[in-house]
Design a protein around this motif. Structure first.
Motif, PDB file in Angstrom:
ATOM      1  N   ARG B 228     111.421  57.611  27.766  1.00  0.00           N
ATOM      2  CA  ARG B 228     112.469  56.651  28.117  1.00  0.00           C
ATOM      3  C   ARG B 228     111.930  55.664  29.146  1.00  0.00           C
ATOM      4  O   ARG B 228     111.218  56.057  30.074  1.00  0.00           O
ATOM      5  N   TYR B 232     115.971  51.566  30.776  1.00  0.00           N
ATOM      6  CA  TYR B 232     117.008  52.358  30.119  1.00  0.00           C
ATOM      7  C   TYR B 232     117.666  53.297  31.125  1.00  0.00           C
ATOM      8  O   TYR B 232     118.897  53.412  31.190  1.00  0.00           O
ATOM      9  N   GLU B1008     118.004  53.284  23.731  1.00  0.00           N
ATOM     10  CA  GLU B1008     117.862  51.987  24.388  1.00  0.00           C
ATOM     11  C   GLU B1008     118.175  50.855  23.400  1.00  0.00           C
ATOM     12  O   GLU B1008     118.872  49.893  23.737  1.00  0.00           O
TER      13      GLU B1008
END
Lengths: 155, 1019
Positions: B228, B232, B1008
């Protein structure tokens, strides 16, 4: 020597205190009913009952079980709650490969022993830590609900 | 390690002053840390009994003893904290873990909640704000206290994870607005727990959500990780605060065309125990599996058995300069050390071609490569011996990307270069058709390196019997082929080897190739003693085959009416270090490149490339499900462009029964695509898309069209045998494997249905080359046909012989008798057997007990220009999903799976295959990927490789079966093994697009991207 009660029998093990309970069961005692999946507490295959509560045997070191009661699925023969759990799961064909099954049985036995009226929400919450790769869980849930009905019908 | 239980806190602190001492209470984080390579301390100081435990609420203050377990906090009904605790770990962990441990550990998900509640910590040095403790931890934690928020306080708790439950945190956001006071905190996972004091001060009087969002994004300091991005993390946490304190406005999604309900929806049987009635049976293996005594091959424990361990490559790509095993061999308790020097035969294996060494000689090509193995009296000794083996390596440059691997100067993984295979076809003129088409959509779909994740990792045992037979027992999917490969490696005749392959705790294709068998066999032969070996999860993750990651570039066009005119497909697939079945996977993917649709102009190209990544290979779906993801999304995107609903678009382009297959081959009868499409169109799930607060809901569908069997070119032979055993059991001997799918149930069902006996009269004998014939591989959805055909061919003569033998004994005519549950009875009477099977077997003796054997081929076409399937099964998935406008997470609310795979042999097993396949597909779609960097796993175990939990499974799931066959169709049941997974990903993708306006093209879906799409659609 580390002493605890295993499936209703007192045991004394001359093993390192940081050996995991899971490893002691499977490797040192040859008790393979309890399964091994990840050894870091992330799959629930090794779930056993510690003083009646479901926990991961791989997370427990032997020093932590000193003086306590450890129950594997072997020790649940004759337990009426476990019998209902096993029958419910069996009637619904809850499992496929079956490798996660003893851990699920331990988790559900711990749940229903504490809360015989556990509903679908409580069952799902209790099973969050038991990974099953085969079934997609719905058959396990149906089996647990069947067990709940059996428990409810008990005299 | 020593464990000390000090008598007092002072004594504990003295002990903990030593550098190699560590405090432990619940100790639940330690196994993960040690698994990640952190050293075990020399001294463990058990402080659990010394610190207070329990919750008190007095005079508006909540006090928690540091020894309070997370479960106790969860049950205490505390504001914010109890809700938060339910999202931390799982129940088994929460019963052990303590709040003091999680705070002292420093990274727990609960810390932001405590910070938001303005908690103070009491340590052996006194009270201080929790934030101060976190900044400079000192002393032992004793308790925590925080003021009870007012009754009208707003409490916000949000853990953003990688799946619905039992997930590591991506980020945690927690806040309290209590009167005029606002407290905000973040933490969790890699995010340093922190109070957002500046942002809180700036926002306390603010009501504009946009200002909140902007201020918080700037204030939250969150790192990126392999999974990630930093943006995000901070963005999702900001959205969580905005949603919690300002709310999220409802939106109005555009009206999209919905399928018209067909005039007459097909009557399909919904599968369940309630509706199944007399067709619902408890599987024969169920009770033993539940009791933990199913006899898995890794559970064998016998006195005198040595424990094996494998030494794998230390580098993903390196030359081996020397291997020195002298010290390991000299260690007392070591029974054998084996290396490539011990390989007597051909040091190579592989189902398609033999490019993988059993033991590496000159170089290693991925981290799973085997360099040596040891067997010792116990696991500790074997581990020590492994550590004594010295391997000198000269590391080579790592090639970890298939595109880069094709560059002219890329380091060669194998001497012949990195391109393993390339294939494709051209039909018609796709370019000309694209040039004049009304609508063209083009995208690149990326699919993950999914792991099989069978709960029982690879393992088993091997031994040499007194007669010289080598027994190798390890979970597998085709014992006879394993035996052939082993014989080649060992330089030993096949008939001196017996291979046992089941029961096994899940396989899904991941036990199709050889795994631990060569090491087990060589160790047992060299040690002259039985050896057992069971891979740790981390080793299984590193060594096992994976689903081949694919990049599928697809361009598809239709005319103004929606009729498909052209498609081009370009697949680039990561083979990993060795071929295994990857060439078959990419070939199968390309065979499914048009799905079940008529497309006149087609061009396909596929390239399979060696890298130093995890080796690819067989996995349920075998390339077809990856391709279906792209094809079925393209269809929906063109439908949207042409203004058609998803079902109308498919109906317009559906292949018709009797059409040639994609490669021009003849296809078996009983196609049921239009029935599946009608069922999907009739679904009650086609309600309009809806946007209410956090959740965007949408509905999507996909069709499944899955080839069965190995195709035209590979050998695809089978056999079965039925025997009245000496004890009266009717033995059905079949060399397939019970790996969970219900082989034993299917065999018992097929025999009982055909003979008239009870299922319990039948004893399936499977997965053992010493006891069952070679029935081919337990793969490719071929098992159902094999079971049915074996019984179909053997039952008539067996039944006739059995009745004749009984008639002879009873002095009656055969025609007067019938086979019934338990034995042979007078025809037309139902008072039970006149002669039990046991009595019959005893009376007949070994020479006269009936038996029958059949050898047969899996049905094929004669098409040999490409590897083409003949039998296909059909299905349709309709799903309703919800996409979070806070996190981009996807929840599958409803999943309806319609299937047409011919007559169902065993209802429960079939239902299980469909439900299990669906949720495995859901994992592929939403959370599963073995992430690799520089040839090494980033996701090494189940703490980071995230398979669905019970919370991730669809909230509601129904499965139907269309069991009919065309009149005269001689091919019986179709395969059930892969149909469940075949169309899950595109159905969810199409539903996500319906909900959020954008098609996810990377699986697992990137929250995202979904969040960005959601913000664009509903700002």
């Amino acid at each position: 020597m580390i002493r605890f009660r295993l499936d209703g029998v007192d045991v004394a093990l001359d093993l390192p205190p940081d050996r995991s309970l899971l490893s002691a069961l499977r490797e040192d005692l040859g008790r393979t009913t309890t399964k091994v999946g990840c050894e870091i507490g992330r799959c629930g295959a090794c779930t056993i009952l510690l003083d009646g509560e479901a926990v991961n045997a791989c997370l427990l070191m032997l020093w932590q079980v000193e003086g306590r009661a450890v129950t594997t699925v072997d020790g649940l023969a004759g337990d009426p709650v476990a019998a209902a759990v096993m029958r419910g799961l069996s009637e619904e064909n809850a499992f496929q490969c079956g490798y996660c099954a003893p851990g699920v049985v331990a988790t559900l036995t711990g749940l229903f022993a504490a809360d015989p009226k556990a509903d679908a929400t409580a069952i799902a919450a209790a099973l969050e830590g038991n990974i099953c790769r085969c079934t997609g869980y719905h058959s396990i849930l149906r089996g647990a609900l069947a067990a709940a009905r059996l428990l409810e019908a008990r005299p | 390690m020593r464990v000390i239980r000090p008598a007092s806190l002072e004594a504990a602190e003295t002990l903990l002053a030593a550098p190699d001492a560590r405090a432990a209470a619940g100790a639940t984080a330690l196994q993960v840390e040690w698994a990640q390579g952190k050293p075990r301390p020399a001294v463990m100081v058990a402080i659990g009994a010394l610190v207070p435990a329990g919750v008190t609420r007095r005079n508006g203050t909540v006090t928690l003893g540091a020894g309070t377990t997370l479960q106790a906090i969860q049950r205490a009904g505390l504001p914010l904290l109890s809700e938060a605790t339910a999202d931390v770990a799982a129940p088994g962990v929460r019963r052990l873990a303590t709040v003091g441990g999680t705070v002292a550990w420093g990274a727990g998900c609960l810390v932001p909640a405590l910070l938001a509640l303005r908690a103070e910590a009491e340590t052996t040095a006194g009270w201080l704000p929790l934030s101060a403790y976190l900044a400079a931890p000192a002393g032992l934690l004793l308790s925590f206290r925080f003021p009870e928020p007012g009754a009208d306080a707003t409490l916000v708790w949000r853990k953003i994870g990688f799946r619905a439950a039992f997930s590591p945190a991506v980020i945690v956001a927690s806040g309290v607005r209590d009167g005029a006071r606002l407290t905000l905190a973040v933490g969790g996972g890699p995010v340093r727990p922190a109070l957002l004091s500046g942002a809180a001060a700036a926002l306390v009087e603010e009501s504009d959500p946009a200002v909140w969002d902007r201020t918080l994004r700037a204030a939250i300091d969150a790192p990126a990780c392999a999974l990630r991005s930093a943006d995000y993390r901070s963005g999702a946490a900001a959205r969580a605060f905005v949603h919690g304190f300002c709310g999220t406005a409802a939106g109005s999604p555009p009206a999209r065309p919905r399928p018209a309900a067909p005039a007459a929806a097909p009557a399909l049987r919904r599968l369940s125990s309630e509706i199944g009635g007399a067709r619902w049976h408890v599987r024969p293996d169920m009770v033993d599996k539940i009791a933990g005594r199913a006899g898995y091959l890794t559970d064998m424990r016998r006195e005198g058995t040595l424990v094996g361990r494998i030494l794998r490559a230390a580098h993903p790509h390196a030359r081996i300069l020397a291997v020195d095993t002298t010290a390991a061999e000299a260690l007392p308790g070591v029974g054998a050390v084996v290396t490539a020097r011990d390989v007597q035969g051909v040091n190579a294996f592989g189902i398609v071609f033999q490019d993988q060494p059993a033991f590496c000689t000159d170089k290693v090509r991925y981290l799973g490569d085997v360099v040596a193995a040891v067997a010792a009296t116990d696991a500790d000794t074997a581990d020590r011996a492994l550590a004594l083996i010295r391997v000198d390596y000269a590391p080579l440059p790592v090639v970890d990307d298939p595109e880069a691997a094709l560059a002219p100067d890329a380091p060669p993984v194998h001497a012949a270069g990195n391109l393993v295979t390339t294939l494709g076809l051209t039909r018609g003129d796709a370019d000309a058709a694209f040039a004049t088409a009304a609508h063209v959509v083009e995208d690149t779909y990326i699919t993950p390196r999914q792991m099989h994740g069978f709960m029982e990792t690879e393992g088993g045992y091997a031994e040499v019997l007194p007669d010289g037979t080598l027994v190798v027992a390890a979970g597998g999917q085709h014992g006879a082929r394993d035996r052939m490969q082993l014989a080649r490696i060992l330089g030993r005749a096949e008939d001196t080897i017996r291979v046992i392959t089941s029961p096994t705790g899940g396989a899904f294709g991941g036990k199709d190739e050889l795994t631990v068998q060569p090491a087990l066999a060589l160790l047992a032969l060299k040690a002259g003693a039985p050896v057992r070996l069971h891979l740790s999860r981390a080793e299984s993750v590193a060594a096992g085959t994976k689903r081949n990651p694919m990049r599928i570039r697809m361009r598809t066009a239709c005319d103004a009416a929606g009729r498909l005119v052209a498609q081009s497909v370009d697949v680039l697939s990561d083979c990993g270090a060795y071929a295994s079945l990857s060439p078959g996977v990419i070939e199968t993917a390309l065979e499914h490149a048009a799905g079940p649709y008529r497309i006149p102009n087609v061009r396909t190209e596929g390239r399979l490339v060696y890298t130093n990544n995890a080796t690819g290979g067989a996995f349920r779906g075998f390339g077809a499900n990856q391709m279906a993801y792209a094809v079925e999304c393209q269809i929906d995107r063109l439908a949207a462009a042409a203004g058609l609903d998803p079902a109308a678009m498919r109906a317009l382009n559906l292949r018709q029964p009797g059409d040639p297959g994609f490669l021009g081959q003849v296809v078996a009868p009983s196609e049921r695509l239009s029935e599946m499409l009608e069922a999907a169109a009739a679904s009650p799930l086609w309600t309009p898309a809806a946007v209410t607060g956090e959740w965007m809901e949408g509905t999507g569908m996909a069709l499944a069209w899955q080839g069965n069997g190995l195709g035209t070119i590979p050998v695809d032979e089978s056999a079965g045998e039925i025997v009245l055993a000496p004890d009266g059991a009717i033995e059905i001997r079949c060399g397939l494997d019970e790996m969970g799918q219900g082989l034993h149930a299917a065999l018992a069902a097929a025999v009982a249905d055909r003979l008239g006996c009870a299922r319990s009269d039948v004893r399936p004998v499977t997965g053992d080359t010493g006891r069952a014939p070679d029935s081919g591989s337990t793969t490719a959805s071929r098992g159902g046909y094999v079971v049915w055909k074996a019984v179909d061919l053997t039952a008539p003569s067996f039944a006739a012989d059995l009745k004749a033998a009984a008639a002879d004994l009873l002095g009656l005519s055969s025609e007067a008798l019938a086979i019934v549950p338990g034995g042979v009875a007078d025809r037309g009477r139902n008072d039970g057997p006149r002669l039990t099977f046991a009595a019959l077997a005893a009376a007949l003796g070994p020479e006269r007990r009936p038996s029958a054997r059949a050898d047969f081929s899996f049905p094929k076409t004669v098409h040999t220009k490409g590897n083409a399937r003949f039998i296909f099964c059909a299905g349709a998935v309709v799903t309703r999903v919800a996409v979070s406008r806070v996190s981009g997470a996807v929840r599958v609310l409803d999943l309806h799976l319609h299937t047409a795979a011919g007559p169902v042999i065993d209802l429960a097993s079939y239902l299980g295959q469909m439900e299990g396949g669906a949720v495995q597909g859901l994992g592929f779609t939403l959370s599963e990927d073995v992430v690799m960097r520089d040839g090494r796993m980033v996701t090494t175990n189940f703490d980071t490789y995230l398979m669905p939990t019970i919370r991730d499974a669809p909230a509601r799931m129904t499965v139907t079966a269309c069991e009919s066959l065309d009149p005269g169709d001689p091919y019986g049941p179709r395969g059930a093994g892969e149909l469940g997974i075949a169309a899950i990903t595109p159905a969810i993708a199409n539903a996500v697009a319906d909900a959020a306006g954008r098609w996810p093209v990377v699986a697992p879906f990137q929250p995202e991207a979904l969040l960005a799409g959601a913000l664009e659609a509903y700002p």
